[in-house]
Design a protein around this motif. Structure first.
Motif, short mmCIF file in Angstrom:
data_model
loop_
_atom_site.label_atom_id
_atom_site.label_comp_id
_atom_site.label_asym_id
_atom_site.label_seq_id
_atom_site.Cartn_x
_atom_site.Cartn_y
_atom_site.Cartn_z
N UNK A 1 -8.95 -4.23 1.83
CA UNK A 1 -8.00 -3.99 0.75
C UNK A 1 -7.17 -2.75 1.04
N UNK A 2 -7.79 -1.73 1.58
CA UNK A 2 -7.05 -0.50 1.93
C UNK A 2 -6.06 -0.79 3.05
N UNK A 3 -6.48 -1.55 4.06
CA UNK A 3 -5.56 -1.88 5.16
C UNK A 3 -4.35 -2.65 4.64
N UNK A 4 -4.60 -3.61 3.73
CA UNK A 4 -3.50 -4.39 3.17
C UNK A 4 -2.58 -3.51 2.32
N UNK A 5 -3.16 -2.63 1.52
CA UNK A 5 -2.35 -1.74 0.68
C UNK A 5 -1.53 -0.79 1.53
N UNK A 6 -2.11 -0.28 2.60
CA UNK A 6 -1.37 0.60 3.51
C UNK A 6 -0.21 -0.16 4.15
N UNK A 7 -0.45 -1.41 4.52
CA UNK A 7 0.61 -2.23 5.14
C UNK A 7 1.76 -2.45 4.17
N UNK A 8 1.45 -2.75 2.91
CA UNK A 8 2.51 -2.93 1.91
C UNK A 8 3.28 -1.63 1.68
N UNK A 9 2.56 -0.55 1.65
CA UNK A 9 3.18 0.76 1.45
C UNK A 9 4.18 1.04 2.58
N UNK A 10 3.74 0.81 3.81
CA UNK A 10 4.63 1.01 4.97
C UNK A 10 5.81 0.05 4.93
N UNK A 11 5.55 -1.20 4.53
CA UNK A 11 6.62 -2.20 4.44
C UNK A 11 7.72 -1.76 3.49
N UNK B 1 -2.74 3.70 -2.50
CA UNK B 1 -3.59 3.24 -3.61
C UNK B 1 -2.77 2.60 -4.73
N UNK B 2 -1.50 2.95 -4.83
CA UNK B 2 -0.66 2.36 -5.87
C UNK B 2 -0.34 0.89 -5.57
N UNK B 3 -0.68 0.40 -4.40
CA UNK B 3 -0.44 -0.99 -4.03
C UNK B 3 -1.67 -1.88 -4.20
N UNK B 4 -2.77 -1.34 -4.66
CA UNK B 4 -4.00 -2.13 -4.76
C UNK B 4 -3.88 -3.28 -5.76
N UNK B 5 -3.15 -3.11 -6.84
CA UNK B 5 -2.98 -4.21 -7.79
C UNK B 5 -2.29 -5.41 -7.13
N UNK B 6 -1.26 -5.14 -6.33
CA UNK B 6 -0.56 -6.21 -5.63
C UNK B 6 -1.48 -6.88 -4.61
N UNK B 7 -2.21 -6.06 -3.89
CA UNK B 7 -3.16 -6.59 -2.89
C UNK B 7 -4.18 -7.49 -3.58
N UNK B 8 -4.72 -7.03 -4.69
CA UNK B 8 -5.73 -7.81 -5.40
C UNK B 8 -5.16 -9.13 -5.92
N UNK B 9 -3.93 -9.13 -6.39
CA UNK B 9 -3.30 -10.36 -6.88
C UNK B 9 -3.16 -11.38 -5.75
N UNK B 10 -2.73 -10.91 -4.59
CA UNK B 10 -2.57 -11.82 -3.45
C UNK B 10 -3.92 -12.32 -2.96
N UNK B 11 -4.88 -11.42 -2.85
CA UNK B 11 -6.21 -11.84 -2.38
C UNK B 11 -6.87 -12.80 -3.36
N UNK B 12 -6.71 -12.58 -4.66
CA UNK B 12 -7.28 -13.49 -5.65
C UNK B 12 -6.70 -14.89 -5.49
N UNK B 13 -5.39 -14.96 -5.23
CA UNK B 13 -4.75 -16.25 -5.02
C UNK B 13 -5.20 -16.90 -3.71
#
Length: 61
Positions: A9-19, A35-47
């Motif tokens: 989840x941290x790797x994904x959030x870091x990737x979105x942040x960089x993107x 850490x501000x991207x964790x909600x987005x990461x969790x939404x994608x992973x849940x799906x």
């Protein structure tokens, strides 16, 4: 800590942040910017993997 040793989840959030053009380790509202991207990461992973698997992933961190 190497990038791959970080939780998924941290790797994904870091990737979105960089993107979005933000340096992941910059402080934002008292936390690392990524850490501000964790909600987005969790939404994608849940799906993608389902809530049960996401909850297991969160517990393993």
């Amino acid at each position: 800590m190497t990038e791959l040793s970080k939780p998924p989840r941290e790797r994904a959030a870091r990737a979105l942040c960089k993107l979005h053009g933000h340096p992941p380790d910059t402080r934002f509202e008292g936390k690392a910017m990524w850490e501000s991207y964790l909600d987005e990461v969790d939404a994608v992973l849940a799906a993608a993997i389902g809530m049960s698997a996401l909850n297991e992933l969160k517990q393993s961190e």
